[in-house]
Design an enzyme around this catalytic site. Sequence first.
Site, PDB file in Angstrom:
ATOM      1  N   TYR A   1     -26.789  63.245  15.362  1.00  0.00           N
ATOM      2  CA  TYR A   1     -25.319  63.259  15.421  1.00  0.00           C
ATOM      3  C   TYR A   1     -24.762  62.099  16.241  1.00  0.00           C
ATOM      4  O   TYR A   1     -23.583  61.772  16.149  1.00  0.00           O
ATOM      5  CB  TYR A   1     -24.792  64.575  16.009  1.00  0.00           C
TER       6      TYR A   1
ATOM      7  N   LYS B   1     -40.221  69.000  14.486  1.00  0.00           N
ATOM      8  CA  LYS B   1     -40.773  68.716  13.156  1.00  0.00           C
ATOM      9  C   LYS B   1     -41.754  67.548  13.333  1.00  0.00           C
ATOM     10  O   LYS B   1     -41.637  66.500  12.707  1.00  0.00           O
ATOM     11  CB  LYS B   1     -39.607  68.373  12.203  1.00  0.00           C
TER      12      LYS B   1
ATOM     13  N   ASP C   1     -39.149  74.498  10.215  1.00  0.00           N
ATOM     14  CA  ASP C   1     -39.087  75.302   8.985  1.00  0.00           C
ATOM     15  C   ASP C   1     -39.694  76.684   9.209  1.00  0.00           C
ATOM     16  O   ASP C   1     -39.165  77.703   8.758  1.00  0.00           O
ATOM     17  CB  ASP C   1     -39.736  74.570   7.788  1.00  0.00           C
TER      18      ASP C   1
ATOM     19  N   ASP D   1     -28.401  73.334  15.974  1.00  0.00           N
ATOM     20  CA  ASP D   1     -27.148  73.646  15.290  1.00  0.00           C
ATOM     21  C   ASP D   1     -27.421  74.682  14.198  1.00  0.00           C
ATOM     22  O   ASP D   1     -26.754  75.723  14.090  1.00  0.00           O
ATOM     23  CB  ASP D   1     -26.608  72.337  14.676  1.00  0.00           C
TER      24      ASP D   1
ATOM     25  N   ASP E   1     -26.910  79.136  14.325  1.00  0.00           N
ATOM     26  CA  ASP E   1     -26.063  79.851  13.355  1.00  0.00           C
ATOM     27  C   ASP E   1     -26.865  80.941  12.656  1.00  0.00           C
ATOM     28  O   ASP E   1     -26.370  82.038  12.414  1.00  0.00           O
ATOM     29  CB  ASP E   1     -25.508  78.884  12.297  1.00  0.00           C
TER      30      ASP E   1
END
Length: 355
Positions: free
Chosen positions: A135, A190, A222, A246, A250
């Site tokens: 970001y 990852k 994942d 992020d 959620d």
Amino acid sequence: MKIAVLPGDGIGTEIVAEAVKVLKVLDLPLEMETALVGGAAYEAHGHPLPESTLKLAMASDAVLFGAVGDWKYDKLDRPLRPEQAILGLRKNMGLFANFRPAICYEQLVGASSLKPELISGLDILIIRELTGDIYFGQPRGRRIATDGHFPGAEEAFDTMRYSRPEIERIAHVAFQAAQKRSKRVTSVDKNNVLETSQLWKDVMIEVAQQYPDVALDHMLVDNAAMQLVKAPKAFDVLVTGNMFGDILSDEASMLTGSIGMLPSASLNAQGQGLYEPSHGSAPDIAGKGIANPLATILSVAMMLRFSLNQEAAALRIEAAVQKVLQQGLRTGDIYSEGTTRVSTVQMGDAVARAL
Ligand code: NAD
């Protein structure tokens, strides 16, 4: 104690009004000042984070933030979009550590989409790094068009980057948080594909040496996404980078029944913090008076605990929220048969009364 109140857009103004109502009942020596942010600030001042709003936030002990954004701003050039306000506040205030507790209240077990036995008693803490990662990397590929859209693009990229000090400081935050809980940290990355993640994992292992009482394990993102819905209670403290955090936070919010229940705190090295619900401005329900204000009210509890050193008041708010849930009061997002449906204002009033 000075609090900057930034309601923002959409349901932001509705839920922050209820949180302020609750704060006022506490009768603490608080000074609150309100300012525009996001789309509301763009309309009034031509910028989503006006200088005056940033100055107020920086000069406060804590920021109470609602939410920003509306689909109607999607065509704006990216630096002028409402969401840039929250990124700007994070960057300017150095808010690198985002705490998102996902707690399943016993009364809401039925509101979760998972089986009760999977989530009953759930209490996990997601710690998300907030000022690095993709970001804040270098975006490319869309700046030619002035309306923010670039329909003719053949290619676009964003760079994912982390530096060693950025990972070290969030690692310390995670290990110290785990010392106050069950002394377990799961670091999510990852590393099988990304160099950024390999550095993340290496630094986590190094910093862990300083916390021999905390057990560290690693999980690929994942798999973490899968395990969060398969066996969420297996986690305790989960630490991860900005983008993975992020998404996973959620996901975790839905374990608890509704994103409308999930508070968050974003802290800098000095303990100054920005407190906001984990959800966005929900344009689909804005202005209808049905948004759940509890995530924002619980964010106020985090504010009292982390930035204002008022643990007793924080506990009082959390107990008051438990009480209204016990009374069967529910906004639409957590409503189930046999409970009482209430509006945003009625929920805020009920928490204030319980206090
Ligand atoms: P959202 O979180 O606003 O809404 C997702 C869904 O959850 C919607 O159906 C909404 O009605 C529901 N919801 C959210 N909060 C609720 C609440 N308190 N009570 C009841 N239901 C609730 O996410 P979105 O729809 O993807 O994004 C809407 C806007 O918010 C976008 O402009 C986005 O960029 C912005 N956004 C802002 C922030 C922030 O300000 N920090 C965070 C996320 C999204």
